[in-house]
Write an enzyme that holds these catalytic residues in place. Structure first.
Site, PDB file in Angstrom:
ATOM      1  N   TYR A  96     -19.703 -18.766   7.464  1.00 47.19           N
ATOM      2  CA  TYR A  96     -20.230 -17.607   8.184  1.00 47.19           C
ATOM      3  C   TYR A  96     -19.099 -16.855   8.864  1.00 47.19           C
ATOM      4  O   TYR A  96     -17.988 -17.370   9.049  1.00 47.19           O
ATOM      5  CB  TYR A  96     -21.272 -18.032   9.231  1.00 47.19           C
ATOM      6  CG  TYR A  96     -20.710 -18.809  10.417  1.00 47.19           C
ATOM      7  CD1 TYR A  96     -20.203 -18.153  11.538  1.00 47.19           C
ATOM      8  CD2 TYR A  96     -20.697 -20.199  10.407  1.00 47.19           C
ATOM      9  CE1 TYR A  96     -19.693 -18.863  12.611  1.00 47.19           C
ATOM     10  CE2 TYR A  96     -20.191 -20.918  11.472  1.00 47.19           C
ATOM     11  CZ  TYR A  96     -19.682 -20.240  12.579  1.00 47.19           C
ATOM     12  OH  TYR A  96     -19.164 -20.948  13.640  1.00 47.19           O
ATOM     13  N   ARG A 134       2.319  18.324 -12.915  1.00 49.45           N
ATOM     14  CA  ARG A 134       1.429  17.923 -11.832  1.00 49.45           C
ATOM     15  C   ARG A 134       1.540  16.425 -11.582  1.00 49.45           C
ATOM     16  O   ARG A 134       1.685  15.619 -12.509  1.00 49.45           O
ATOM     17  CB  ARG A 134      -0.029  18.273 -12.180  1.00 49.45           C
ATOM     18  CG  ARG A 134      -0.239  19.720 -12.553  1.00 49.45           C
ATOM     19  CD  ARG A 134      -1.693  19.996 -12.913  1.00 49.45           C
ATOM     20  NE  ARG A 134      -2.542  20.041 -11.734  1.00 49.45           N
ATOM     21  CZ  ARG A 134      -3.862  20.071 -11.788  1.00 49.45           C
ATOM     22  NH1 ARG A 134      -4.485  20.020 -12.956  1.00 49.45           N
ATOM     23  NH2 ARG A 134      -4.576  20.122 -10.685  1.00 49.45           N
ATOM     24  N   SER A 184     -14.447 -23.249  14.041  1.00 50.47           N
ATOM     25  CA  SER A 184     -14.584 -21.800  14.105  1.00 50.47           C
ATOM     26  C   SER A 184     -13.189 -21.235  14.326  1.00 50.47           C
ATOM     27  O   SER A 184     -12.530 -21.580  15.316  1.00 50.47           O
ATOM     28  CB  SER A 184     -15.516 -21.382  15.230  1.00 50.47           C
ATOM     29  OG  SER A 184     -15.649 -19.977  15.267  1.00 50.47           O
ATOM     30  N   ARG A 200     -12.316  13.149 -11.956  1.00 48.12           N
ATOM     31  CA  ARG A 200     -12.103  11.884 -11.265  1.00 48.12           C
ATOM     32  C   ARG A 200     -13.399  11.512 -10.561  1.00 48.12           C
ATOM     33  O   ARG A 200     -14.268  12.370 -10.354  1.00 48.12           O
ATOM     34  CB  ARG A 200     -10.973  11.992 -10.247  1.00 48.12           C
ATOM     35  CG  ARG A 200     -11.211  13.028  -9.164  1.00 48.12           C
ATOM     36  CD  ARG A 200      -9.966  13.305  -8.342  1.00 48.12           C
ATOM     37  NE  ARG A 200     -10.151  14.429  -7.433  1.00 48.12           N
ATOM     38  CZ  ARG A 200      -9.163  15.082  -6.846  1.00 48.12           C
ATOM     39  NH1 ARG A 200      -7.918  14.724  -7.069  1.00 48.12           N
ATOM     40  NH2 ARG A 200      -9.401  16.097  -6.039  1.00 48.12           N
ATOM     41  N   CYS A 237     -14.813 -16.499  14.469  1.00 48.74           N
ATOM     42  CA  CYS A 237     -15.453 -15.799  15.586  1.00 48.74           C
ATOM     43  C   CYS A 237     -14.551 -14.746  16.215  1.00 48.74           C
ATOM     44  O   CYS A 237     -14.924 -14.131  17.204  1.00 48.74           O
ATOM     45  CB  CYS A 237     -15.934 -16.786  16.646  1.00 48.74           C
ATOM     46  SG  CYS A 237     -14.630 -17.804  17.364  1.00 48.74           S
ATOM     47  N   LYS A 256      -5.041  10.999 -12.767  1.00 45.09           N
ATOM     48  CA  LYS A 256      -5.162  12.287 -13.455  1.00 45.09           C
ATOM     49  C   LYS A 256      -4.855  12.136 -14.935  1.00 45.09           C
ATOM     50  O   LYS A 256      -5.616  12.599 -15.800  1.00 45.09           O
ATOM     51  CB  LYS A 256      -4.229  13.299 -12.801  1.00 45.09           C
ATOM     52  CG  LYS A 256      -4.448  14.725 -13.252  1.00 45.09           C
ATOM     53  CD  LYS A 256      -3.596  15.678 -12.422  1.00 45.09           C
ATOM     54  CE  LYS A 256      -4.034  15.664 -10.972  1.00 45.09           C
ATOM     55  NZ  LYS A 256      -3.160  16.456 -10.096  1.00 45.09           N
ATOM     56  N   GLY A 278      -3.709  16.859  -2.427  1.00 51.27           N
ATOM     57  CA  GLY A 278      -2.782  17.735  -1.734  1.00 51.27           C
ATOM     58  C   GLY A 278      -1.532  17.072  -1.189  1.00 51.27           C
ATOM     59  O   GLY A 278      -0.691  17.734  -0.596  1.00 51.27           O
ATOM     60  N   HIS A 299      -8.821  22.016   0.805  1.00 49.24           N
ATOM     61  CA  HIS A 299      -7.997  20.896   1.248  1.00 49.24           C
ATOM     62  C   HIS A 299      -8.623  20.222   2.464  1.00 49.24           C
ATOM     63  O   HIS A 299      -8.742  18.983   2.525  1.00 49.24           O
ATOM     64  CB  HIS A 299      -6.585  21.393   1.592  1.00 49.24           C
ATOM     65  CG  HIS A 299      -5.690  20.347   2.173  1.00 49.24           C
ATOM     66  ND1 HIS A 299      -5.594  20.127   3.539  1.00 49.24           N
ATOM     67  CD2 HIS A 299      -4.877  19.442   1.583  1.00 49.24           C
ATOM     68  CE1 HIS A 299      -4.746  19.144   3.752  1.00 49.24           C
ATOM     69  NE2 HIS A 299      -4.295  18.714   2.584  1.00 49.24           N
ATOM     70  N   MET A 326       0.873  15.310  -2.884  1.00 47.91           N
ATOM     71  CA  MET A 326       2.071  15.365  -3.726  1.00 47.91           C
ATOM     72  C   MET A 326       2.135  16.708  -4.440  1.00 47.91           C
ATOM     73  O   MET A 326       1.288  17.570  -4.239  1.00 47.91           O
ATOM     74  CB  MET A 326       2.095  14.180  -4.687  1.00 47.91           C
ATOM     75  CG  MET A 326       2.302  12.866  -3.953  1.00 47.91           C
ATOM     76  SD  MET A 326       2.409  11.472  -5.067  1.00 47.91           S
ATOM     77  CE  MET A 326       0.794  11.484  -5.818  1.00 47.91           C
ATOM     78  N   ASN A 340      -8.230 -14.018  16.697  1.00 47.74           N
ATOM     79  CA  ASN A 340      -7.494 -13.189  17.655  1.00 47.74           C
ATOM     80  C   ASN A 340      -6.304 -13.973  18.210  1.00 47.74           C
ATOM     81  O   ASN A 340      -5.149 -13.534  18.160  1.00 47.74           O
ATOM     82  CB  ASN A 340      -8.397 -12.741  18.799  1.00 47.74           C
ATOM     83  CG  ASN A 340      -9.523 -11.841  18.337  1.00 47.74           C
ATOM     84  OD1 ASN A 340      -9.486 -11.305  17.233  1.00 47.74           O
ATOM     85  ND2 ASN A 340     -10.532 -11.680  19.171  1.00 47.74           N
TER      86      ASN A 340
END
Length: 913
Positions: free
Chosen positions: A885, A106, A797, A350, A865, A37, A115, A466, A117, A801
């Site tokens: 990749y 502000r 590869s 903005r 992968c 702002k 909304g 809002h 703060m 996970n």
């Protein structure tokens, strides 16, 4: 302590740092220091636009305050110096009795947090100065309205008084006067309301409302600093992945008044429609209103286009400023303005939040206008937005019962049970229910419920309310301003025209693209974007969807820019063909264990139960042709593209019946004196194979080493399938991947056996086979010894996970349900490490393995992968560390393609949240 000196703005010494900047001193590139702002107010001031004078307290001051509990020692003097300069410029002093200068305080963080703060308007009003304001303005009602607003905002924001107490008092005043809206209250009514509000403050806060204007300002500045760490602000930052250590700037701006009568007002404007991206006049305007009234949705606005009729001079000036700002920022701009008795003032601009569809349309529009290039266009969209566009939409041909229609604020097709408060939305959502949060209007306290809900429906507010702004930022479906629907939050129901009542728990459907609201569940159909990716809708055709055309062009940009190739995780020909339609450049992970399920489970059971080598070989011989057929179909579907086949990975017990179910079956059979021999053998095998932690037990490469013939059978099936495809003039490009390797010796043994089998197939078929052999890097030891492993591997590869599980010591199936929610709420995680790669821990192992592997074997092919391969943020990391990749599920391939293009086209610093 004097009211005139707030200790929170004195104390902590920080040398040689400037903490306050006049609006004339900054620019739009100082967002880190001045917040979004403040930086944009400075930029508009530099452009010569009508911005009320003021100054910005930096984010650095906020950080000092949050770290120490005290503001920097120099801050009070700096604020005083800038306030003195402001007073000289305005020709009046803050809160003086006869003609008071009033200011707003502000918040303004680097990233927009609508909304979340705090803001306080009309600072400087007191029992004395309200009379001077009334005299100078020639409007007693305006002065008392401004004063009641100050006490209400100050009480709630600064003194932590329950805001509902002020709202209830305002409603009581309107009821007593028998009026519907606050603008119908007269000066005498508002004077009484001020007295009531001051009594509420005294009772609830234990102190009088402060009459000293400087004390008001200092306390408000502190409250804005404190609002950075409110629960709602922290929740929003977690949701939007905004860092918690940025702090907020504070903007002190001389007040201009939109509540001075019908020739005054306040509004929000967009240079393009944030919902669709279309150019035109978009926004909301509210006559005789102040600041927060528009976005709060407490009174329904008029369309911005109506301003031309109400005040053509201001309208024309605003249109010219909007064009100036869009050409300057080269993007959709979100603008706040106030008109004070026919004079236009700019209060904020903005880069505007926009829907996913608008993002794609606007990016291509700006390219066509010559304002940005392809590389910048890619920074204006995200993979997350593309994923939203691929969600289903409502079937327009379905039989539906429409309840009403509001403003299409944020697109999507959302179905769920009606709930009327955030607590219920959260509670039901955690129980697995899908809910639609219905409110008259939302406020920042509703954020938790908005996140939990499938969609948001409000009866008040417009595209700048809002609910609309926050929903668009989150990619959540929203319909707002549905005035014909009467929402009663106390009775927990909604009443539609014709007397139809929707009780809490009833199913409703909302269409954020049309604004329509339906009773019950409306069927959904595939998104046109998915139809485009699947080849059922063609961009460039006369009847092509405008959105599809924009997506097509952006994807073409991404494919031209990206270095990373994108493969699919697919285990059968059907998935492989779909992945290819989505743009997959091969298969990065074929999980062969999925081929052992269904009607083949019995053969696997025989393999596990085999008591002799002969029985084992017989089972493997029966599995071989079935495996070969699978691979033939897969290689045909992916002809000419690489297919990485992972040999059997999971523990063998996963192919056997559940131990509890089997035990009960055996026990019942024994009680009937009719035991089943095979069930008994299966139960013995289940007990024999039982492991305390099977994910770290007999699986992956270990299976191939201890079960003779298992991996060689799979290698033979792959080789024979490749040979068959070559004989059919195909171009199979198979790669064999050994899972869960922790040491190079494991890989060397399996590789030697595989090479021998491949040589046998080549000799038997007379076909030359080029089958690359590599491994998954999914154990920390493998990553740490990658240089050694690369001696025996042609490719790596990364199985991110399992690598995440083993690095963190997490069992994914357990921890996500048990304590991840608490970790996210406490900020330990910004996001689950199974969703986005942990760059500091897991990522550092990936980085070091890439470096060590390529030092040993410069031509080492590198990919990933795990499902991180389809996560937007992770794709950027994989580009950065130099992988060749990424591989992900078919549906995420377009997202990975887009993000790979974005990663290649620019740094990740662009802010288009």
């Amino acid at each position: 302590m004097s009211e005139n000196k707030d200790p929170h703005l004195t104390g902590n010494a920080v040398e040689d740092v400037k903490f306050v900047y006049d609006f004339t001193e900054g620019n739009k590139d100082l967002k880190d220091l001045l917040g979004g702002k403040g930086a944009n107010l400075a930029e508009m001031t530099n452009l010569g636009l009508p911005v009320p004078p003021g100054f910005t307290i930096t984010t650095e001051a906020c950080k000092v305050y949050l770290d120490s509990g005290e503001a920097p020692a120099a801050l009070r003097d700096e604020v005083s110096a800038h306030l003195d300069a402001l007073e000289r410029r305005m020709g009046k002093k803050l809160g003086q009795a006869d003609d008071p200068l009033l200011v707003s305080v502000r918040s303004g963080a680097k990233f927009s947090m609508p909304g979340m703060m705090d803001t306080v308007l009309n600072i400087g009003l007191s029992d004395a100065s309200v009379k001077g304001l009334a005299k100078q303005a020639g409007d007693e009602r305006f002065a008392w309205d401004s004063y009641r607003r100050l006490i209400q905002m100050f009480g709630k924001t600064v003194l932590d008084v329950d805001g509902d107490l002020f709202e209830d008092a305002l409603e009581a005043a309107k009821a007593a006067k028998k009026v519907e809206v606050d603008t119908e209250l007269e000066a005498a009514d508002l004077r009484k309301l001020v007295t009531t509000f001051k009594k509420i403050v005294k009772k609830e806060a234990g102190r009088d409302f402060p009459q000293d204007p400087r004390a008001q300002m200092d306390l408000a500045i502190r409250a804005v600093f404190d609002s950075w760490n409110t629960e709602r602000a922290k929740l929003y930052r977690r949701q939007e992945r905004i860092p918690h250590d940025l702090g907020t700037a504070v903007n002190v701006c001389s007040m201009v008044f939109g509540n001075l009568g019908p020739d005054s007002g306040t509004g929000v404007a967009f240079t393009r429609d944030p919902a669709s991206g279309q150019q035109g006049v978009y926004g909301d305007y509210l006559q005789n209103a102040q600041g927060e009234d528009v976005v709060a949705g407490i009174r329904n606005t008029v369309p911005l286009a109506d301003l031309e009729r109400i005040d053509k001079k201001s309208y024309d000036q605003l249109m010219q400023i909007m064009e100036t700002l869009e050409n300057h920022y080269l993007d959709l701009c979100d603008i706040e303005f106030t008109i004070e008795r026919g004079t236009l003032w700019m209060l904020q601009t903005r880069v505007g939040k926009r829907t996913a569809g608008a993002a794609f349309r606007i990016a291509t529009q700006l390219v066509d206008q010559g304002l940005i290039d392809e590389a910048e266009a890619l920074q204006r969209v995200t993979g997350a937005q593309l994923a939203q566009l691929m969600f289903p939409r409502f079937d327009e041909d379905a039989k539906v019962r429409q309840l009403g229609r509001g403003i299409a604020a944020s697109p999507g097709a959302a179905v769920g049970k009606a709930v009327f408060d955030s607590y219920t939305a959260i509670k039901w959502s955690r129980s697995g229910e899908k809910v639609i949060l219905i409110r008259r209007e939302t406020n920042p306290d509703d954020l938790d419920g908005m996140i939990a809900a499938e969609g948001i429906l409000t009866s008040r507010g417009g595209k700048t309310s809002h609910a609309a702004v926050v929903a668009r930022g989150m990619g959540k479906t929203c319909v707002c301003g549905a005035e014909e629907l009467e929402v009663d939050t106390k009775r927990r129901c909604l009443t539609a025209p014709g007397g139809v009542v929707v009780e809490e728990g009833d199913l409703v459907s909302i269409d954020g693209s049309s604004g329509k609201v339906y009773l019950g569940e409306v069927p959904v159909v595939p998104s046109p974007v998915v139809e485009y990716f699947e080849g059922r809708m063609h961009a460039g055709a006369d009847d092509a969807d405008e959105l599809v055309e924009a997506v097509h062009r952006i994807m073409a940009f991404a494919d031209r820019k990206r270095r990373l190739r994108v493969r699919a995780n697919a285990d059968n020909a059907e998935d492989a063909l779909r992945a290819r339609r989505f743009g997959a450049q091969g298969i990065g992970l074929c999980r062969t264990e999925h081929m052992f399920l269904g009607d083949r489970r019995e053969l696997v059971e025989r393999l596990i139960l085999a008591d002799s080598q002969a029985e084992r070989e017989e089972s493997l011989a029966q599995l071989l042709p079935l495996q070969k057929r699978d691979f033939v179909e897969l290689f045909e579907a992916m002809d000419g593209l690489p297919v990485t086949v992972r040999l059997l990975d999971p523990p063998l017990h996963e192919f056997l019946p559940d131990i509890t179910e089997l035990s009960v079956r055996v026990a019942l059979a024994e009680s009937r004196k009719d035991p089943h021999e095979n069930d008994l053998r299966l139960l013995q095998a289940v007990h024999r194979l039982h492991e305390q932690n099977p994910m770290l037990g007999l699986r992956g490469v270990r299976l191939g080493l201890v079960i003779p013939g298992l991996f060689t059978m799979q290698v033979r099936a792959i080789a024979e399938a490749a040979a068959e495809r070559r004989a059919a003039k195909g171009d199979p490009r198979a790669e064999i991947m050994i899972p869960l390797v922790g040491t190079v010796q494991e890989l060397e043994i399996v590789r030697e056996e595989a090479d021998q089998v491949i040589a046998e197939v080549q000799a038997a078929t007379g076909t030359e086979l080029r089958l690359a052999i590599g491994t998954m890097i999914e154990l920390p030891r493998a990553a740490l010894t990658a240089g050694q492993i690369a001696e025996a591997a042609e490719f790596f590869s990364f199985g991110t996970n399992d690598l995440t599980q083993t690095v963190w010591g997490f069992s994914r199936d357990d921890v996500e349900a048990s304590f991840f929610t608490a970790y996210l709420e406490k900020g330990i995680f910004g996001v689950s490490p199974f969703e986005t790669i942990d760059q500091d821990g897991v990522g550092s192992l990936v980085r070091s393995a890439v470096k060590a592997g390529r030092e040993t074997r410069p031509d080492l092919k590198l990919g990933v992968c795990g499902e991180h391969g389809g996560d937007p943020e992770s794709v950027h990391f994989f580009h950065e560390v130099g992988l060749d990749y990424v591989s992900c599920s078919p549906f995420r391939i377009p997202v990975a393609r887009l993000e790979a293009g974005r990663a290649a086209s620019s740094s990740r610093g662009s802010d288009h949240r």
